[in-house]
Design a protein around this motif. Structure first.
Motif, PDB file in Angstrom:
ATOM      1  N   TRP A  61      11.927 -13.079  12.025  1.00 16.25           N
ATOM      2  CA  TRP A  61      11.605 -12.264  10.854  1.00 16.25           C
ATOM      3  C   TRP A  61      10.097 -12.217  10.638  1.00 16.25           C
ATOM      4  O   TRP A  61       9.523 -11.149  10.404  1.00 16.25           O
ATOM      5  CB  TRP A  61      12.293 -12.814   9.607  1.00 16.25           C
ATOM      6  N   ASN A  62       9.456 -13.376  10.716  1.00 15.50           N
ATOM      7  CA  ASN A  62       8.017 -13.457  10.490  1.00 15.50           C
ATOM      8  C   ASN A  62       7.246 -12.609  11.493  1.00 15.50           C
ATOM      9  O   ASN A  62       6.332 -11.854  11.121  1.00 15.50           O
ATOM     10  CB  ASN A  62       7.561 -14.914  10.554  1.00 15.50           C
ATOM     11  N   HIS A  63       7.611 -12.686  12.760  1.00 14.70           N
ATOM     12  CA  HIS A  63       6.915 -11.892  13.767  1.00 14.70           C
ATOM     13  C   HIS A  63       7.166 -10.407  13.562  1.00 14.70           C
ATOM     14  O   HIS A  63       6.254  -9.592  13.728  1.00 14.70           O
ATOM     15  CB  HIS A  63       7.340 -12.328  15.173  1.00 14.70           C
ATOM     16  N   THR A  64       8.377 -10.041  13.210  1.00 15.21           N
ATOM     17  CA  THR A  64       8.681  -8.634  12.949  1.00 15.21           C
ATOM     18  C   THR A  64       7.830  -8.121  11.788  1.00 15.21           C
ATOM     19  O   THR A  64       7.216  -7.050  11.873  1.00 15.21           O
ATOM     20  CB  THR A  64      10.178  -8.455  12.634  1.00 15.21           C
ATOM     21  N   PHE A  65       7.784  -8.896  10.701  1.00 13.34           N
ATOM     22  CA  PHE A  65       6.973  -8.520   9.544  1.00 13.34           C
ATOM     23  C   PHE A  65       5.505  -8.378   9.940  1.00 13.34           C
ATOM     24  O   PHE A  65       4.836  -7.401   9.584  1.00 13.34           O
ATOM     25  CB  PHE A  65       7.130  -9.572   8.440  1.00 13.34           C
ATOM     26  N   TYR A  66       5.010  -9.336  10.690  1.00  8.49           N
ATOM     27  CA  TYR A  66       3.611  -9.338  11.114  1.00  8.49           C
ATOM     28  C   TYR A  66       3.278  -8.082  11.908  1.00  8.49           C
ATOM     29  O   TYR A  66       2.325  -7.368  11.595  1.00  8.49           O
ATOM     30  CB  TYR A  66       3.323 -10.591  11.943  1.00  8.49           C
ATOM     31  N   TRP A  67       4.063  -7.790  12.947  1.00  5.44           N
ATOM     32  CA  TRP A  67       3.754  -6.641  13.792  1.00  5.44           C
ATOM     33  C   TRP A  67       3.915  -5.324  13.045  1.00  5.44           C
ATOM     34  O   TRP A  67       3.162  -4.377  13.272  1.00  5.44           O
ATOM     35  CB  TRP A  67       4.595  -6.660  15.067  1.00  5.44           C
ATOM     36  N   HIS A  68       4.872  -5.249  12.142  1.00  3.34           N
ATOM     37  CA  HIS A  68       5.055  -4.007  11.375  1.00  3.34           C
ATOM     38  C   HIS A  68       3.966  -3.827  10.325  1.00  3.34           C
ATOM     39  O   HIS A  68       3.797  -2.727   9.807  1.00  3.34           O
ATOM     40  CB  HIS A  68       6.436  -3.978  10.730  1.00  3.34           C
ATOM     41  N   SER A  69       3.241  -4.882  10.007  1.00  3.89           N
ATOM     42  CA  SER A  69       2.171  -4.807   9.018  1.00  3.89           C
ATOM     43  C   SER A  69       0.870  -4.302   9.628  1.00  3.89           C
ATOM     44  O   SER A  69      -0.067  -3.975   8.901  1.00  3.89           O
ATOM     45  CB  SER A  69       1.923  -6.188   8.393  1.00  3.89           C
ATOM     46  N   MET A  70       0.799  -4.252  10.929  1.00  2.00           N
ATOM     47  CA  MET A  70      -0.431  -3.839  11.603  1.00  2.00           C
ATOM     48  C   MET A  70      -0.413  -2.332  11.830  1.00  2.00           C
ATOM     49  O   MET A  70       0.636  -1.724  11.984  1.00  2.00           O
ATOM     50  CB  MET A  70      -0.563  -4.574  12.932  1.00  2.00           C
ATOM     51  N   LYS A  71      -1.604  -1.755  11.842  1.00  2.00           N
ATOM     52  CA  LYS A  71      -1.732  -0.336  12.143  1.00  2.00           C
ATOM     53  C   LYS A  71      -3.120  -0.078  12.718  1.00  2.00           C
ATOM     54  O   LYS A  71      -4.049  -0.859  12.477  1.00  2.00           O
ATOM     55  CB  LYS A  71      -1.515   0.506  10.885  1.00  2.00           C
ATOM     56  N   PRO A  72      -3.291   1.007  13.455  1.00  2.25           N
ATOM     57  CA  PRO A  72      -4.619   1.345  13.960  1.00  2.25           C
ATOM     58  C   PRO A  72      -5.593   1.514  12.795  1.00  2.25           C
ATOM     59  O   PRO A  72      -5.240   2.068  11.754  1.00  2.25           O
ATOM     60  CB  PRO A  72      -4.408   2.675  14.694  1.00  2.25           C
ATOM     61  N   GLN A  73      -6.779   1.005  12.959  1.00  2.00           N
ATOM     62  CA  GLN A  73      -7.821   1.092  11.930  1.00  2.00           C
ATOM     63  C   GLN A  73      -7.376   0.428  10.626  1.00  2.00           C
ATOM     64  O   GLN A  73      -7.824   0.818   9.542  1.00  2.00           O
ATOM     65  CB  GLN A  73      -8.226   2.554  11.681  1.00  2.00           C
ATOM     66  N   GLY A  74      -6.464  -0.532  10.707  1.00  2.17           N
ATOM     67  CA  GLY A  74      -5.966  -1.215   9.515  1.00  2.17           C
ATOM     68  C   GLY A  74      -7.014  -2.157   8.939  1.00  2.17           C
ATOM     69  O   GLY A  74      -8.132  -2.266   9.430  1.00  2.17           O
ATOM     70  N   GLY A  75      -6.629  -2.822   7.890  1.00  6.85           N
ATOM     71  CA  GLY A  75      -7.550  -3.736   7.228  1.00  6.85           C
ATOM     72  C   GLY A  75      -8.318  -3.019   6.141  1.00  6.85           C
ATOM     73  O   GLY A  75      -7.866  -2.005   5.601  1.00  6.85           O
ATOM     74  N   GLY A  76      -9.462  -3.536   5.822  1.00  4.13           N
ATOM     75  CA  GLY A  76     -10.264  -2.914   4.784  1.00  4.13           C
ATOM     76  C   GLY A  76      -9.858  -3.376   3.402  1.00  4.13           C
ATOM     77  O   GLY A  76      -9.240  -4.414   3.215  1.00  4.13           O
ATOM     78  N   GLU A  77     -10.177  -2.588   2.442  1.00  6.03           N
ATOM     79  CA  GLU A  77      -9.920  -2.939   1.045  1.00  6.03           C
ATOM     80  C   GLU A  77      -8.472  -2.648   0.655  1.00  6.03           C
ATOM     81  O   GLU A  77      -7.890  -1.669   1.115  1.00  6.03           O
ATOM     82  CB  GLU A  77     -10.874  -2.165   0.126  1.00  6.03           C
ATOM     83  N   PRO A  78      -7.914  -3.479  -0.224  1.00  3.11           N
ATOM     84  CA  PRO A  78      -6.535  -3.240  -0.658  1.00  3.11           C
ATOM     85  C   PRO A  78      -6.449  -2.025  -1.568  1.00  3.11           C
ATOM     86  O   PRO A  78      -7.431  -1.660  -2.232  1.00  3.11           O
ATOM     87  CB  PRO A  78      -6.178  -4.519  -1.424  1.00  3.11           C
ATOM     88  N   PRO A  79      -5.270  -1.392  -1.642  1.00  3.81           N
ATOM     89  CA  PRO A  79      -5.077  -0.274  -2.570  1.00  3.81           C
ATOM     90  C   PRO A  79      -5.337  -0.733  -4.008  1.00  3.81           C
ATOM     91  O   PRO A  79      -5.267  -1.929  -4.315  1.00  3.81           O
ATOM     92  CB  PRO A  79      -3.609   0.107  -2.380  1.00  3.81           C
ATOM     93  N   ALA A  80      -5.608   0.199  -4.874  1.00  6.80           N
ATOM     94  CA  ALA A  80      -6.031  -0.098  -6.251  1.00  6.80           C
ATOM     95  C   ALA A  80      -5.074  -1.041  -6.993  1.00  6.80           C
ATOM     96  O   ALA A  80      -5.524  -2.005  -7.627  1.00  6.80           O
ATOM     97  CB  ALA A  80      -6.205   1.197  -7.038  1.00  6.80           C
ATOM     98  N   ALA A  81      -3.775  -0.786  -6.933  1.00  4.03           N
ATOM     99  CA  ALA A  81      -2.825  -1.629  -7.675  1.00  4.03           C
ATOM    100  C   ALA A  81      -2.814  -3.057  -7.137  1.00  4.03           C
ATOM    101  O   ALA A  81      -2.788  -4.028  -7.914  1.00  4.03           O
ATOM    102  CB  ALA A  81      -1.424  -1.031  -7.604  1.00  4.03           C
ATOM    103  N   LEU A  82      -2.864  -3.197  -5.819  1.00  2.00           N
ATOM    104  CA  LEU A  82      -2.898  -4.536  -5.226  1.00  2.00           C
ATOM    105  C   LEU A  82      -4.219  -5.225  -5.555  1.00  2.00           C
ATOM    106  O   LEU A  82      -4.245  -6.413  -5.898  1.00  2.00           O
ATOM    107  CB  LEU A  82      -2.694  -4.446  -3.718  1.00  2.00           C
ATOM    108  N   ARG A  83      -5.321  -4.492  -5.484  1.00  3.78           N
ATOM    109  CA  ARG A  83      -6.630  -5.048  -5.825  1.00  3.78           C
ATOM    110  C   ARG A  83      -6.619  -5.581  -7.261  1.00  3.78           C
ATOM    111  O   ARG A  83      -7.098  -6.681  -7.525  1.00  3.78           O
ATOM    112  CB  ARG A  83      -7.724  -3.999  -5.683  1.00  3.78           C
TER     113      ARG A  83
END
Length: 111
Positions: A61-83
């Motif tokens: 489950w953890n690995h599935t979650f991890y890989w599905h959380s990645m995307k090209p050019q991912g990272g950066g600042e969190p969206p406003a609500a999460l921030r």
């Protein structure tokens, strides 16, 4: 040997070759070990098992979650609500990152 294959498989995931089959292979091994697990989702296995079966199911489950959380050019600042939630709880995003990093380094685990 299976753990070594898993480590090597993770390296190959970047090339897109092993991720799905490796994780399904681990799930299939769990089901083969206990026929009562057949038909259960990863989430059900994590919620309803313990010991070695839980550890294996949680790893998948953890690995599935991890890989599905990645995307090209991912990272950066969190969206406003999460921030806003992070800033409310930790004071700032940088403070959150520092505390998360410190907690991760202090946590024993296989990953």
């Amino acid at each position: 040997m299976r753990s070594l294959c898993r480590i090597l498989g993770c390296c190959q995931v970047a090339a897109g070759s092993v991720r799905g089959s490796e994780q399904e292979g681990t799930r299939d091994e769990l089901v083969a070990a206990d026929a009562a697990l057949a038909g259960k989702s990863r989430e059900d296995l994590v919620r309803t098992t313990s010991g070695a079966v839980f550890n294996q199911a949680a790893q998948v489950w953890n690995h599935t979650f991890y890989w599905h959380s990645m995307k090209p050019q991912g990272g950066g600042e969190p969206p406003a609500a999460l921030r806003a939630a992070i800033e409310e709880a930790f004071g700032s995003v940088s403070s959150f990152k520092e505390k998360l990093s410190a907690a991760a380094v202090g946590q024993f685990g296989s990953g």
